[in-house]
Write a protein that holds these residues in place. Structure first.
Motif, PDB file in Angstrom:
ATOM      1  N   ALA A 157       0.835  -1.205   0.000  1.00  0.00           N
ATOM      2  CA  ALA A 157       0.000   0.000   0.000  1.00  0.00           C
ATOM      3  C   ALA A 157       0.870   1.255   0.000  1.00  0.00           C
ATOM      4  O   ALA A 157       0.569   2.231  -0.705  1.00  0.00           O
ATOM      5  CB  ALA A 157      -0.931  -0.003   1.209  1.00  0.00           C
ATOM      6  N   ARG A 158       1.933   1.237   0.787  1.00  0.00           N
ATOM      7  CA  ARG A 158       2.848   2.391   0.791  1.00  0.00           C
ATOM      8  C   ARG A 158       3.562   2.490  -0.549  1.00  0.00           C
ATOM      9  O   ARG A 158       3.807   3.599  -1.049  1.00  0.00           O
ATOM     10  CB  ARG A 158       3.871   2.241   1.924  1.00  0.00           C
ATOM     11  N   ALA A 159       3.890   1.360  -1.155  1.00  0.00           N
ATOM     12  CA  ALA A 159       4.523   1.366  -2.466  1.00  0.00           C
ATOM     13  C   ALA A 159       3.607   2.000  -3.507  1.00  0.00           C
ATOM     14  O   ALA A 159       4.072   2.740  -4.381  1.00  0.00           O
ATOM     15  CB  ALA A 159       4.891  -0.057  -2.883  1.00  0.00           C
ATOM     16  N   ASP A 160       2.308   1.735  -3.408  1.00  0.00           N
ATOM     17  CA  ASP A 160       1.359   2.360  -4.333  1.00  0.00           C
ATOM     18  C   ASP A 160       1.402   3.882  -4.212  1.00  0.00           C
ATOM     19  O   ASP A 160       1.346   4.602  -5.215  1.00  0.00           O
ATOM     20  CB  ASP A 160      -0.057   1.848  -4.073  1.00  0.00           C
ATOM     21  N   ASP A 161       1.515   4.374  -2.978  1.00  0.00           N
ATOM     22  CA  ASP A 161       1.651   5.822  -2.772  1.00  0.00           C
ATOM     23  C   ASP A 161       2.924   6.346  -3.424  1.00  0.00           C
ATOM     24  O   ASP A 161       2.927   7.389  -4.090  1.00  0.00           O
ATOM     25  CB  ASP A 161       1.685   6.156  -1.277  1.00  0.00           C
ATOM     26  N   ASN A 162       4.017   5.618  -3.216  1.00  0.00           N
ATOM     27  CA  ASN A 162       5.293   6.031  -3.784  1.00  0.00           C
ATOM     28  C   ASN A 162       5.263   6.010  -5.310  1.00  0.00           C
ATOM     29  O   ASN A 162       5.855   6.877  -5.969  1.00  0.00           O
ATOM     30  CB  ASN A 162       6.413   5.123  -3.281  1.00  0.00           C
ATOM     31  N   LEU A 163       4.560   5.029  -5.876  1.00  0.00           N
ATOM     32  CA  LEU A 163       4.453   4.954  -7.329  1.00  0.00           C
ATOM     33  C   LEU A 163       3.657   6.131  -7.876  1.00  0.00           C
ATOM     34  O   LEU A 163       4.054   6.747  -8.866  1.00  0.00           O
ATOM     35  CB  LEU A 163       3.805   3.627  -7.739  1.00  0.00           C
ATOM     36  N   ARG A 164       2.549   6.457  -7.229  1.00  0.00           N
ATOM     37  CA  ARG A 164       1.763   7.606  -7.678  1.00  0.00           C
ATOM     38  C   ARG A 164       2.592   8.889  -7.621  1.00  0.00           C
ATOM     39  O   ARG A 164       2.562   9.710  -8.561  1.00  0.00           O
ATOM     40  CB  ARG A 164       0.491   7.742  -6.847  1.00  0.00           C
ATOM     41  N   ASP A 165       3.349   9.048  -6.544  1.00  0.00           N
ATOM     42  CA  ASP A 165       4.207  10.232  -6.434  1.00  0.00           C
ATOM     43  C   ASP A 165       5.268  10.236  -7.531  1.00  0.00           C
ATOM     44  O   ASP A 165       5.562  11.281  -8.128  1.00  0.00           O
ATOM     45  CB  ASP A 165       4.892  10.257  -5.064  1.00  0.00           C
ATOM     46  N   GLY A 166       5.838   9.072  -7.786  1.00  0.00           N
ATOM     47  CA  GLY A 166       6.865   8.972  -8.819  1.00  0.00           C
ATOM     48  C   GLY A 166       6.333   9.252 -10.197  1.00  0.00           C
ATOM     49  O   GLY A 166       6.970   9.974 -10.996  1.00  0.00           O
ATOM     50  N   PHE A 167       5.175   8.699 -10.506  1.00  0.00           N
ATOM     51  CA  PHE A 167       4.593   8.929 -11.830  1.00  0.00           C
ATOM     52  C   PHE A 167       4.232  10.408 -12.008  1.00  0.00           C
ATOM     53  O   PHE A 167       4.413  10.973 -13.093  1.00  0.00           O
ATOM     54  CB  PHE A 167       3.354   8.061 -12.017  1.00  0.00           C
ATOM     55  N   ALA A 168       3.728  11.023 -10.952  1.00  0.00           N
ATOM     56  CA  ALA A 168       3.392  12.450 -11.027  1.00  0.00           C
ATOM     57  C   ALA A 168       4.647  13.292 -11.246  1.00  0.00           C
ATOM     58  O   ALA A 168       4.612  14.300 -11.970  1.00  0.00           O
ATOM     59  CB  ALA A 168       2.671  12.885  -9.750  1.00  0.00           C
ATOM     60  N   TYR A 169       5.736  12.885 -10.628  1.00  0.00           N
ATOM     61  CA  TYR A 169       7.006  13.598 -10.815  1.00  0.00           C
ATOM     62  C   TYR A 169       7.460  13.510 -12.273  1.00  0.00           C
ATOM     63  O   TYR A 169       7.874  14.511 -12.867  1.00  0.00           O
ATOM     64  CB  TYR A 169       8.065  13.013  -9.885  1.00  0.00           C
ATOM     65  N   ILE A 170       7.396  12.314 -12.842  1.00  0.00           N
ATOM     66  CA  ILE A 170       7.779  12.153 -14.249  1.00  0.00           C
ATOM     67  C   ILE A 170       6.900  13.017 -15.142  1.00  0.00           C
ATOM     68  O   ILE A 170       7.385  13.711 -16.050  1.00  0.00           O
ATOM     69  CB  ILE A 170       7.682  10.676 -14.676  1.00  0.00           C
TER      70      ILE A 170
END
Length: 210
Positions: free
Chosen positions: A131-144
């Motif tokens: 679940a925390r990884a999903d948060d990190n992925l969303r943040d990462g994709f938004a950064y890209i």
């Protein structure tokens, strides 16, 4: 750069796709050896003798080997063809992207999503890690997405060694069900430009990717 005896150890669709694309971009003389992550072949004794880390990619150059996507991509890009910028600040930008993509987006975010056992031993906590990884992925994709708005390529005005690596994560985002075209249109447009390149098509065909 010695291109007469290079071997790329790869797994279809893994991060090894980035150096595979670059080998095609540079016209290097190389051979491919498939080491399937899905089949557990990266953990077999024969491969562990080549890379004790048990990971792909590995690039063998004669009797020497390189591991880690950034190092391999940099080595291939050093062959020329403008894949590494001449400007020092832009070269630093390449390293900035590589460090974040490999150390954060790949190892932390996707690592937590797909391999929570690397972070905790208690299987009861795997769901929390994911679940925390999903948060990190969303943040990462938004950064890209924010970085790619109104840009053609990741660094400067030219295609570079970073762009195929971003393409890997685009494919992984789609693999976990993200509608990239809808949620991240600038990143999607970037990926479509990459997918249209002849070298990318050849690499994807050889790996059986569609």
């Amino acid at each position: 750069m010695n291109t007469t005896s290079m071997t790329l150890y790869y797994s279809p669709g893994a991060c090894s796709l980035a150096p595979h694309i670059l080998l095609e971009e540079t016209g290097a003389d190389y051979r491919l050896v498939e080491v399937s992550v899905a089949k557990g072949q990266t953990q077999e004794d024969e491969f562990l003798k080549i890379n004790p880390k048990g990971r792909v990619p590995v690039l063998a150059i004669g009797s020497r080997t390189l591991t880690e996507v950034p190092a391999i991509c940099w080595y291939i890009g050093a062959a020329g063809k403008g894949l590494i910028p001449a400007d020092a600040l832009l070269r630093a930008g390449v390293l900035e992207w590589f460090n974040w993509l490999s150390g954060t987006l790949h190892a932390v975010a996707f690592g937590g999503k797909w391999r929570p056992q690397r972070f905790v031993k208690d299987t009861a906590l795997f769901g929390d890690v994911q679940a925390r990884a999903d948060d990190n992925l969303r943040d990462g994709f938004a950064y890209i997405e924010a970085r790619m708005v109104e840009r053609q390529w990741a660094v400067g005005d030219e295609y570079s060694v970073v762009d195929p690596y971003l393409f890997v994560f685009y494919n992984w985002a789609r693999k976990i069900g993200v509608d990239v075209a809808q949620a991240y249109p600038a990143w999607h447009a970037h990926a479509r430009r990459i997918a249209a390149r002849d070298a990318v098509r050849r690499a994807c065909d050889r790996e059986g990717l569609r």
